[in-house]
Design an enzyme around this catalytic site. Structure first.
Site, PDB file in Angstrom:
ATOM      1  N   ARG A   1       0.882  -1.435   0.623  1.00  0.00           N
ATOM      2  CA  ARG A   1      -0.308   0.607   0.667  1.00  0.00           C
ATOM      3  C   ARG A   1       0.633   1.287  -0.502  1.00  0.00           C
ATOM      4  NH1 ARG A   1      -3.080  -3.318  -1.061  1.00  0.00           N
ATOM      5  NH2 ARG A   1      -5.556  -3.828  -0.171  1.00  0.00           N
TER       6      ARG A   1
ATOM      7  N   SER B   1     -10.474  -0.615   3.275  1.00  0.00           N
ATOM      8  CA  SER B   1      -9.888  -0.831   4.857  1.00  0.00           C
ATOM      9  C   SER B   1      -8.739   0.552   5.011  1.00  0.00           C
ATOM     10  CB  SER B   1      -8.721  -1.946   3.957  1.00  0.00           C
ATOM     11  OG  SER B   1      -8.705  -2.903   3.789  1.00  0.00           O
TER      12      SER B   1
ATOM     13  N   GLU C   1      -4.791   3.734   6.162  1.00  0.00           N
ATOM     14  CA  GLU C   1      -4.358   2.772   5.468  1.00  0.00           C
ATOM     15  C   GLU C   1      -5.004   3.792   4.427  1.00  0.00           C
ATOM     16  OE1 GLU C   1      -4.681   1.440   1.039  1.00  0.00           O
ATOM     17  OE2 GLU C   1      -6.584   2.235   2.498  1.00  0.00           O
TER      18      GLU C   1
HETATM   19  N1  EPU Z   1     -10.381 -10.912   9.795  1.00  0.00           N
HETATM   20  C1  EPU Z   1     -11.415 -10.627  11.649  1.00  0.00           C
HETATM   21  N2  EPU Z   1     -11.922 -10.428  11.607  1.00  0.00           N
HETATM   22  C2  EPU Z   1     -12.438  -9.516  10.702  1.00  0.00           C
HETATM   23  C3  EPU Z   1     -12.284  -9.089   9.139  1.00  0.00           C
HETATM   24  C4  EPU Z   1     -10.866 -10.192   8.751  1.00  0.00           C
HETATM   25  O1  EPU Z   1     -10.701 -11.677  12.176  1.00  0.00           O
HETATM   26  O2  EPU Z   1     -13.431  -8.449  11.032  1.00  0.00           O
HETATM   27  C5  EPU Z   1      -9.543 -11.337   9.544  1.00  0.00           C
HETATM   28  C6  EPU Z   1     -10.210 -13.051   9.303  1.00  0.00           C
HETATM   29  O3  EPU Z   1      -9.619 -13.678  10.403  1.00  0.00           O
HETATM   30  C7  EPU Z   1      -9.244 -13.445   7.692  1.00  0.00           C
HETATM   31  C8  EPU Z   1      -8.973 -12.424   7.736  1.00  0.00           C
HETATM   32  O4  EPU Z   1      -8.667 -11.340   8.679  1.00  0.00           O
HETATM   33  O5  EPU Z   1      -9.016 -13.934   7.759  1.00  0.00           O
HETATM   34  C9  EPU Z   1      -8.169 -11.091   6.637  1.00  0.00           C
HETATM   35  O6  EPU Z   1      -9.070 -11.201   6.639  1.00  0.00           O
HETATM   36  P1  EPU Z   1      -9.467 -10.279   4.607  1.00  0.00           P
HETATM   37  O7  EPU Z   1      -8.971 -11.488   3.370  1.00  0.00           O
HETATM   38  O8  EPU Z   1     -10.812  -9.687   4.953  1.00  0.00           O
HETATM   39  O9  EPU Z   1      -8.190  -9.148   4.545  1.00  0.00           O
HETATM   40  P2  EPU Z   1      -7.839  -8.373   5.319  1.00  0.00           P
HETATM   41  O10 EPU Z   1      -6.471  -8.573   5.562  1.00  0.00           O
HETATM   42  O11 EPU Z   1      -8.893  -7.904   6.199  1.00  0.00           O
HETATM   43  C10 EPU Z   1      -7.385  -7.523   2.581  1.00  0.00           C
HETATM   44  C11 EPU Z   1      -6.659  -5.094   2.182  1.00  0.00           C
HETATM   45  C12 EPU Z   1      -8.086  -5.251   1.365  1.00  0.00           C
HETATM   46  C13 EPU Z   1      -8.509  -6.410   0.600  1.00  0.00           C
HETATM   47  C14 EPU Z   1      -8.624  -7.981   1.199  1.00  0.00           C
HETATM   48  C15 EPU Z   1      -8.187  -9.320   0.029  1.00  0.00           C
HETATM   49  C16 EPU Z   1      -5.542  -4.232   3.884  1.00  0.00           C
HETATM   50  C17 EPU Z   1      -5.757  -2.757   4.288  1.00  0.00           C
HETATM   51  N3  EPU Z   1      -6.702  -3.959   2.887  1.00  0.00           N
HETATM   52  O12 EPU Z   1      -7.581  -6.709   3.885  1.00  0.00           O
HETATM   53  O13 EPU Z   1      -7.865  -4.381   0.950  1.00  0.00           O
HETATM   54  O14 EPU Z   1      -9.776  -6.073  -0.287  1.00  0.00           O
HETATM   55  O15 EPU Z   1      -6.918  -8.003   2.148  1.00  0.00           O
HETATM   56  O16 EPU Z   1      -7.192  -9.815  -0.228  1.00  0.00           O
HETATM   57  O17 EPU Z   1      -4.323  -4.803   3.315  1.00  0.00           O
HETATM   58  C18 EPU Z   1      -8.622  -2.061   1.058  1.00  0.00           C
HETATM   59  O18 EPU Z   1      -6.988  -1.602   0.229  1.00  0.00           O
HETATM   60  O19 EPU Z   1      -9.072  -0.938   0.673  1.00  0.00           O
HETATM   61  C19 EPU Z   1      -9.002  -3.449   0.854  1.00  0.00           C
HETATM   62  C20 EPU Z   1      -9.976  -3.296   1.052  1.00  0.00           C
END
Ligand code: EPU
Length: 339
Positions: free
Chosen positions: A164, A237, A332
């Site tokens: 990012r 995010s 972010e």
């Molecule tokens: N999780 C929770 N609770 C929540 C959300 C997530 O426990 O409310 C845990 C879950 O265990 C899950 C893990 O977090 O396994 C990862 O969650 P998720 O796959 O939804 O992805 P993220 O890490 O929360 C990142 C990016 C997103 C992108 C997704 C999918 C960042 C800051 N965010 O989110 O990007 O869509 O991965 O690859 O790196 C963005 O940048 O605006 C964005 C939406």
């Protein structure tokens, strides 16, 4: 060129924050850019360069100058045996670019389906999702420099891409306006199913899925999990996923054996969404602001929230996560404070 005085920005940022632009200038080609900046000194911190407004939080209620570069167009620059290089004008909607690539069976950005915003904004935060990052396919970035007042080109290696992150968020912030991006895509797509939920969807298949099928699945996953800005104001995010040291992670795991983790070169990535949910903030609402019910990392504007209210809510989460886990979350989202 279109210049609108006292323009409302409410519909130009996906958080739906109602700030104003004293002058909103929409420029459609490189010639107009050069003539607009010809007699103007570099605008520095009085300026907001706006793409799709999907990764910003407007803290200032009035911004002196807001610039949008709206030129669209996708053209093929070169084709070799393995790759095709497309040049995409900055004003293209990012998801239209993905749809174009997928319909031409060009691989490398299908996992980035449905990310809101414009093509010109995509390299700034190096958009990423479901195991792909924009920088994996960037060949070069073209921009108009406010200093040289010319179009310049920077090859991928000179863009300082990271998680990012890029040079466009740092030393080139408000110094350039991106006019086009060069993308080098695969002629023979290699599906990236490294992200577990994506892998699970295709695990019973004997053959590799088509990229059009991957795009459909990504769209489905995003629609079920993420808040649609058309329905509820948000900027995706709000925080980055923190990377912590192995020692710190071991201590966390002792207390929370099920903490999700993703090993990186520089430590262990722990999802900010998990930290926020575990701290008790998921689905919580204070006034007009809340943490989204199916993805705690996304903060939402239930209607009428100011930038200040959203930042205050985010700061409460940050303080609480720091107190409960000893982990400092970083924004972010780009907080816009000018004037
Ligand atoms: N999780 C929770 N609770 C929540 C959300 C997530 O426990 O409310 C845990 C879950 O265990 C899950 C893990 O977090 O396994 C990862 O969650 P998720 O796959 O939804 O992805 P993220 O890490 O929360 C990142 C990016 C997103 C992108 C997704 C999918 C960042 C800051 N965010 O989110 O990007 O869509 O991965 O690859 O790196 C963005 O940048 O605006 C964005 C939406």
């Amino acid at each position: 060129m279109k210049i609108i005085e006292n323009a409302s920005l409410a519909k130009l940022n996906t958080f739906g924050v109602d700030a104003k632009a004293r002058h909103l200038v929409i420029i459609d080609n490189e010639k107009e850019l050069a003539s607009f900046f010809a007699e103007r000194a570099q605008s520095g911190n009085k300026l907001l360069i706006l793409g799709g407004g999907s990764n910003i939080l407007l803290l200032s209620s009035e911004i002196p100058l807001v610039l949008q570069y709206s030129k669209k167009g996708i053209s093929t620059i070169s084709v070799d045996s393995d790759t095709t290089t497309l040049e995409v004008s900055a004003g293209e909607i990012w998801d239209d670019v993905v749809a174009y690539a997928v319909s031409n069976n060009l691989g490398g950005i299908e996992n980035l389906s449905l990310i809101p915003g414009t093509a010109g904004a995509a390299p700034i935060q190096n958009i990423g999702a479901y195991g792909q990052e924009l920088c994996d396919v960037v060949s070069y970035i073209k921009y108009f420099s406010f200093t040289s007042k010319r179009i310049e080109i920077r090859q991928k290696a000179e863009c300082g891409f990271g998680y990012r992150d890029s040079i466009f968020k740092k030393s080139l912030k408000n110094q350039v306006i991106i006019t086009a991006i060069g993308l080098r895509l695969q002629n023979d797509p290699k599906p990236n199913l490294s992200y577990a939920p994506l892998h699970d969807r295709f695990k019973d298949r004997r053959t590799s899925p088509e990229i059009s099928e991957i795009r459909d699945v990504i769209i489905d996953i995003r629609k079920t999990k993420l808040a649609d800005p058309e329905e509820i104001g948000n900027g995706g995010s709000f925080f980055k996923n923190p990377v912590i040291s192995p020692n710190k992670f071991e201590a966390l795991k002792k207390e929370f054996p099920h903490v999700p983790s993703f090993p990186q070169e520089n430590g262990i990535k722990v999802p900010a969404g998990w930290l926020i949910e575990t701290a008790g903030w998921k689905g919580k609402r204070i006034g007009n602001v809340g943490s989204y019910r199916t993805q705690a990392l996304v903060l939402v504007n239930y209607g009428g929230a100011t930038g200040k209210e959203i930042i205050d809510f985010a700061e409460m989460i940050k303080t609480d996560v720091s107190a409960k886990f000893g982990i400092e979350l970083e924004f972010e989202i780009n907080v816009v404070e000018v004037g």
